[in-house]
Design an enzyme around this catalytic site. Structure first.
Site, PDB file in Angstrom:
ATOM      1  N   GLU A 441     -52.246  30.918   5.435  1.00 29.29           N
ATOM      2  CA  GLU A 441     -51.971  31.403   4.079  1.00 29.29           C
ATOM      3  C   GLU A 441     -51.117  30.376   3.337  1.00 29.29           C
ATOM      4  O   GLU A 441     -50.154  29.843   3.901  1.00 29.29           O
ATOM      5  CB  GLU A 441     -51.241  32.739   4.131  1.00 29.29           C
ATOM      6  CG  GLU A 441     -50.836  33.289   2.765  1.00 29.29           C
ATOM      7  CD  GLU A 441     -50.102  34.616   2.850  1.00 29.29           C
ATOM      8  OE1 GLU A 441     -49.286  34.903   1.942  1.00 29.29           O
ATOM      9  OE2 GLU A 441     -50.324  35.373   3.823  1.00 29.29           O
ATOM     10  N   GLU A 446     -45.048  32.797  -5.620  1.00 28.12           N
ATOM     11  CA  GLU A 446     -44.672  34.197  -5.547  1.00 28.12           C
ATOM     12  C   GLU A 446     -43.352  34.348  -6.297  1.00 28.12           C
ATOM     13  O   GLU A 446     -42.520  33.443  -6.322  1.00 28.12           O
ATOM     14  CB  GLU A 446     -44.490  34.663  -4.103  1.00 28.12           C
ATOM     15  CG  GLU A 446     -45.776  34.777  -3.325  1.00 28.12           C
ATOM     16  CD  GLU A 446     -45.535  35.321  -1.926  1.00 28.12           C
ATOM     17  OE1 GLU A 446     -45.898  36.466  -1.665  1.00 28.12           O
ATOM     18  OE2 GLU A 446     -44.958  34.561  -1.110  1.00 28.12           O
TER      19      GLU A 446
END
Length: 556
Positions: A441, A446
């Site tokens: 990932e 974020e």
């Protein structure tokens, strides 16, 4: 095709010293006034089907006179020229069929001038609307300010004009390519600001902040100090609003050369009335090597000397800060979100449903237009409170678009409400077969629900040596994340992965064959979660908030 000539010969009376009138061929001492001035025009490509030319906008003017020394032309489009022979070629660049009043002055001894004029109607079909939009904006009244890209190496370079020495060196900085960010000698010019503005008739240009940098080779011609900055007393055409004309590139570099193995754009622009972008070499015509929303890379020729390469940016560099230089320049895929409605089904599908998604999130993902829509040139993913529940959307390119290595960019403005958890990220394309974290990932961006001024960049994988999940990440403070668009980027090679915000590094991970990021494809995910491990407590007064994405682009 046949060229049609238009002749107009106007015989004018001429004003001499003390406004006395003189007959033709009358001289006062050594002063001789030109007489019998004529001008004619050949419009390239005129025939029965193309009465105004072939669209190139090229016209050859021929002027004759008696007792002349040289000829000065005013082409009626803001440009002028001098032709001692009386013959000159000019390209009119305003798109469409336009009429210009061309004036020629025959110059005689003592500087005495006699003039005549003609009207010429010319068709020009060349345009590069995308370049205009990138340089100034799409709408009348839009403007964009450009600055020297002082925070990257090689924001100025020098090469030959046409000699290629057998290897194309005329098309890049073959002679001088060592300038570094914030060069001490060039430091005086880094205050420059150049404003392009869209009007109903095209683009204008204005240098609003000086000075002008004069390189030594041109300073020698002017008889002034070189390799330093000068004000408008030297660069007299530096300030003032000027027109910008776009035309096809004609230089050998643009037609035959390439830059970093990519062809030139094929478009040039010219600034009227002697305008220039900070680097004063007596020239106003620029080849566009490349132009993006953030970067303008051009080549300008100093006649008889060399070709200068220059890089400008639309984001004002921070003094002392060094920008990141990407390895990747070839745009291989993008979604510009220009078509209103649902996201492009050839690029995006959805994760749907609830269940916490492994992070105690509380939203239910839908494909409803209230949660995800393209409008006004933006992708909008909106989290909404629905009674005591929440809905949002999660787009993914799984099974449609996947990438291995390159520069992945997303320009986005983030939600500001407490409890929102937006993300721009990637999963390995083998996710369905090996699961997470074996697939790997990459979290390009974020933002937590409680800190709206920090961007997180994180990598997740399964570490076989410890038989456990592994992760590595860093954070970067970013101002105005929720009110302004920022560029979130992954630079990904077989050697490393670098996550950046506005080209400032957040985190770097060395790549190797033991990691899932080596020699494997990944797909994109865009979503806004609510609550959960990084969303945290949700504002009790929350109603809705959105992540807006201007574009997603992949360069390789």
């Amino acid at each position: 095709m046949k060229n049609i000539k238009y002749y107009i010969g106007l015989f004018l009376s001429f004003a001499f010293l003390l406004t006395s009138c003189q007959e033709d061929d009358v001289s006062i001492g050594e002063i001789m006034a030109p007489s019998a001035v004529t001008i004619s025009a050949e419009i390239l490509g005129v025939d029965a089907d193309n009465p105004y030319g072939d669209g190139s906008g090229i016209v050859v003017f021929t002027s004759t006179a008696n007792n002349e020394i040289t000829y000065q032309f005013d082409f009626g489009d803001g440009k002028t020229g001098v032709a001692p022979s009386g013959v000159t070629e000019h390209r009119f660049t305003t798109t469409g069929i336009n009429t210009y009043t061309v004036v020629v002055n025959a110059v005689g001894t003592g500087g005495i001038k006699s003039s005549t004029a003609m009207e010429v109607e010319v068709f020009s079909s060349f345009s590069d609307v995308d370049a205009e939009n990138l340089m100034a904006g799409e709408l009348v009244g839009d403007s964009k300010t450009w600055y020297w890209a002082a925070n990257i190496p090689l924001h100025v370079g020098l090469g030959p004009i046409e000699d290629d020495y057998g290897n194309g060196e005329f098309a890049y900085e073959a002679w001088w390519n060592a300038i570094q960010p914030w060069d001490e000698e060039k430091y005086c010019m880094y205050t420059n600001e150049f404003v392009f503005t869209r009007t109903s008739e095209g683009l204008t240009f204005e240098q609003t902040v000086g000075p002008a940098f004069v390189p030594g080779a041109y300073a020698d011609e002017l008889g002034i100090d070189g390799d330093t900055c000068h004000d408008e007393t030297v660069a007299t055409d530096m300030f003032g609003v000027k027109n910008v004309s776009f035309l096809p590139s004609t230089s050998k570099a643009a037609l035959e050369g390439s830059y970093n193995d990519m062809p030139y754009r094929g478009t040039a622009f010219e600034i009227s009335d002697g305008g220039f972008m900070g680097w004063y070499v007596g020239a106003s015509s620029y080849d566009i090597i490349s132009v993006t929303e953030n970067t303008l890379h051009v080549r300008i020729i100093q006649p008889g000397f060399g070709a200068w390469y220059q890089v400008f940016t639309s984001s004002k560099p921070v003094e002392g800060e060094v920008d990141f230089e990407s390895e990747f320049n070839d745009l291989v895929w993008s979604d510009e979100f220009d078509t209103d409605g649902a996201p492009d089904a050839t690029n995006w599908t959805y994760d749907l449903g609830a269940g916490g998604w492994g992070n105690q999130e509380v939203q239910t993902y839908t494909d409803d237009a209230s949660n995800v829509i393209v409008e006004d040139g933006l992708l909008k993913i909106t989290a909404i409170k629905d009674g005591n529940a929440y809905t949002s959307s999660r787009l993914k390119s799984e099974g449609l678009k996947a990438f291995k290595y390159g520069r992945i960019e997303a320009k986005a403005k983030l939600p500001g409400a407490q409890g929102t958890w937006p993300a721009i990220w990637m999963l390995g394309s083998n996710f369905e077969t090996v699961g997470w974290p074996l697939c790997g990932e990459i979290d390009i961006m974020e933002q937590t629900g409680w800190d709206k001024n920090t961007s997180l960049g994180t990598f997740h994988w399964f570490e076989s040596s410890t038989n456990a999940n592994a992760s590595y990440g860093e954070t970067l403070a970013v101002s105005e994340m929720t009110s302004e668009f920022h560029l979130y980027t992954l630079e990904w090679t077989a050697e490393h992965l670098i996550i950046l915000v506005d080209n400032i590094q957040v985190v770097k991970l060395d790549n190797n064959a033991d990691l899932p990021f080596y020699d494997k494809e990944f797909f994109m995910i865009l979503n806004v979660a609510m609550g959960g491990s990084l969303g945290g407590d949700i504002d009790p007064d929350f109603t809705s908030d959105s992540m807006e994405i201007d574009y997603v682009r992949v360069y390789q």
